[in-house]
Scaffold this motif. Structure first.
Motif, PDB file in Angstrom:
ATOM      1  N   ASP A  79     -37.933  -4.899 -25.457  1.00 55.98           N
ATOM      2  CA  ASP A  79     -36.505  -5.191 -25.615  1.00 55.98           C
ATOM      3  C   ASP A  79     -36.143  -6.510 -24.940  1.00 55.98           C
ATOM      4  OD1 ASP A  79     -35.924  -2.992 -27.125  1.00 55.98           O
ATOM      5  OD2 ASP A  79     -35.307  -1.753 -25.420  1.00 55.98           O
ATOM      6  N   TRP A  80     -36.707  -6.740 -23.759  1.00 58.01           N
ATOM      7  CA  TRP A  80     -36.451  -7.999 -23.045  1.00 58.01           C
ATOM      8  C   TRP A  80     -36.917  -9.174 -23.892  1.00 58.01           C
ATOM      9  CZ3 TRP A  80     -34.353  -9.024 -18.147  1.00 58.01           C
ATOM     10  CH2 TRP A  80     -34.480 -10.348 -17.709  1.00 58.01           C
ATOM     11  N   ASP A  81     -38.140  -9.069 -24.438  1.00 56.80           N
ATOM     12  CA  ASP A  81     -38.712 -10.163 -25.220  1.00 56.80           C
ATOM     13  C   ASP A  81     -37.937 -10.418 -26.507  1.00 56.80           C
ATOM     14  OD1 ASP A  81     -40.640 -10.566 -23.315  1.00 56.80           O
ATOM     15  OD2 ASP A  81     -42.235  -9.520 -24.403  1.00 56.80           O
ATOM     16  N   ARG A  82     -37.431  -9.378 -27.128  1.00 58.78           N
ATOM     17  CA  ARG A  82     -36.729  -9.544 -28.398  1.00 58.78           C
ATOM     18  C   ARG A  82     -35.291 -10.018 -28.242  1.00 58.78           C
ATOM     19  NH1 ARG A  82     -38.500  -4.222 -31.767  1.00 58.78           N
ATOM     20  NH2 ARG A  82     -40.611  -4.907 -32.243  1.00 58.78           N
ATOM     21  N   HIS A  83     -34.620  -9.565 -27.187  1.00 54.65           N
ATOM     22  CA  HIS A  83     -33.187  -9.818 -27.101  1.00 54.65           C
ATOM     23  C   HIS A  83     -32.793 -10.763 -25.965  1.00 54.65           C
ATOM     24  CE1 HIS A  83     -32.655  -6.742 -30.123  1.00 54.65           C
ATOM     25  NE2 HIS A  83     -33.423  -5.948 -29.415  1.00 54.65           N
ATOM     26  N   LEU A  84     -33.328 -10.544 -24.792  1.00 50.38           N
ATOM     27  CA  LEU A  84     -32.884 -11.337 -23.640  1.00 50.38           C
ATOM     28  C   LEU A  84     -33.622 -12.665 -23.515  1.00 50.38           C
ATOM     29  CD1 LEU A  84     -32.454  -8.500 -21.036  1.00 50.38           C
ATOM     30  CD2 LEU A  84     -30.675  -9.810 -22.146  1.00 50.38           C
ATOM     31  N   THR A 137     -24.649  -3.977 -23.325  1.00 53.60           N
ATOM     32  CA  THR A 137     -25.887  -3.930 -24.107  1.00 53.60           C
ATOM     33  C   THR A 137     -26.971  -4.783 -23.459  1.00 53.60           C
ATOM     34  OG1 THR A 137     -24.606  -3.604 -26.116  1.00 53.60           O
ATOM     35  CG2 THR A 137     -26.869  -4.337 -26.384  1.00 53.60           C
ATOM     36  N   LEU A 138     -26.609  -5.979 -22.997  1.00 52.37           N
ATOM     37  CA  LEU A 138     -27.590  -6.848 -22.341  1.00 52.37           C
ATOM     38  C   LEU A 138     -28.127  -6.206 -21.064  1.00 52.37           C
ATOM     39  CD1 LEU A 138     -25.979 -10.371 -22.760  1.00 52.37           C
ATOM     40  CD2 LEU A 138     -27.989  -9.463 -23.915  1.00 52.37           C
ATOM     41  N   ARG A 194     -20.946  -6.303 -25.356  1.00 54.22           N
ATOM     42  CA  ARG A 194     -22.143  -7.147 -25.407  1.00 54.22           C
ATOM     43  C   ARG A 194     -22.832  -7.210 -24.042  1.00 54.22           C
ATOM     44  NH1 ARG A 194     -19.750 -11.187 -27.761  1.00 54.22           N
ATOM     45  NH2 ARG A 194     -19.421 -12.408 -25.892  1.00 54.22           N
ATOM     46  N   ARG A 206     -30.579  -3.515 -21.883  1.00 55.15           N
ATOM     47  CA  ARG A 206     -31.877  -4.059 -22.316  1.00 55.15           C
ATOM     48  C   ARG A 206     -32.666  -4.607 -21.135  1.00 55.15           C
ATOM     49  NH1 ARG A 206     -29.375  -6.545 -27.726  1.00 55.15           N
ATOM     50  NH2 ARG A 206     -29.731  -4.726 -29.025  1.00 55.15           N
ATOM     51  N   MET A 225     -32.219 -15.513 -25.690  1.00 58.77           N
ATOM     52  CA  MET A 225     -30.902 -15.915 -25.214  1.00 58.77           C
ATOM     53  C   MET A 225     -31.021 -16.731 -23.924  1.00 58.77           C
ATOM     54  SD  MET A 225     -27.773 -13.977 -23.399  1.00 58.77           S
ATOM     55  CE  MET A 225     -28.935 -13.456 -22.222  1.00 58.77           C
TER      56      MET A 225
END
Length: 161
Positions: free
Chosen positions: A87-92, A76-77, A73, A80, A95
């Motif tokens: 990708d930053w906007d969708r995943h990081l 993966t972070l 995990r 990204r 969080m």
């Protein structure tokens, strides 16, 4: 397991129906008890058989598995963080915003002005732009993300709270 429990239930119900169909119902309690005992013994046999067959296998090391998942995990972070802003906007960003809300106790929906003021105070204007959940790129989604250094600085500031 489910099939065995269903079979046991059907055995008991079938025994009850047979007793009810018979003209002499004096043995109803005994026959029902025997059917229930057979069903419970079958369930016990199944559970002990599962425990014995599971003992032959190699024990799973939960700590090692948790560490592998955490490493995966984290990798993966980090990937990204070095990818695109999309990708930053969708995943990081979600969080990080959640971590910010939990660390500070500020809720975006309660008081937006206090939420943004706390974010700017904690991160500064430059880093807050990468944590702020309302700062999602609509047009420049393919521009590069801020990278590992920014992610590291944001996480360090969250840890200091």
């Amino acid at each position: 397991m489910k099939k065995l429990a269903a079979a046991g239930f059907l055995l008991v119900v079938g025994a009850e129906l047979m007793v009810l169909a018979a003209p002499d119902r004096s043995m109803a309690l005994v026959i029902s008890g025997i059917a229930l005992a057979v069903a419970l013994l079958g369930l016990r046999w199944y559970l002990t058989r599962e425990a014995v067959s599971g003992a032959d296998e190699e024990p799973i090391d939960d700590a090692a598995e948790a560490l592998r998942r955490w490493m995966s995990r984290t990798e993966t972070l980090i990937s990204r963080a070095d990818s695109t802003r999309r990708d930053w906007d969708r995943h990081l960003r979600p969080m990080l915003a959640r971590q910010f809300e939990m660390a500070t106790g500020q809720k975006r929906l309660k008081d937006r002005a206090a939420y943004h003021a706390t974010g700017q105070m904690l991160f500064g204007a430059q880093l807050w732009a990468w944590v702020d959940p309302e700062n999602i790129a609509r047009n420049d989604a393919n521009e590069p993300a801020p990278g590992r250094a920014a992610l590291d600085e944001i996480l360090q500031r969250l840890e200091r709270i």
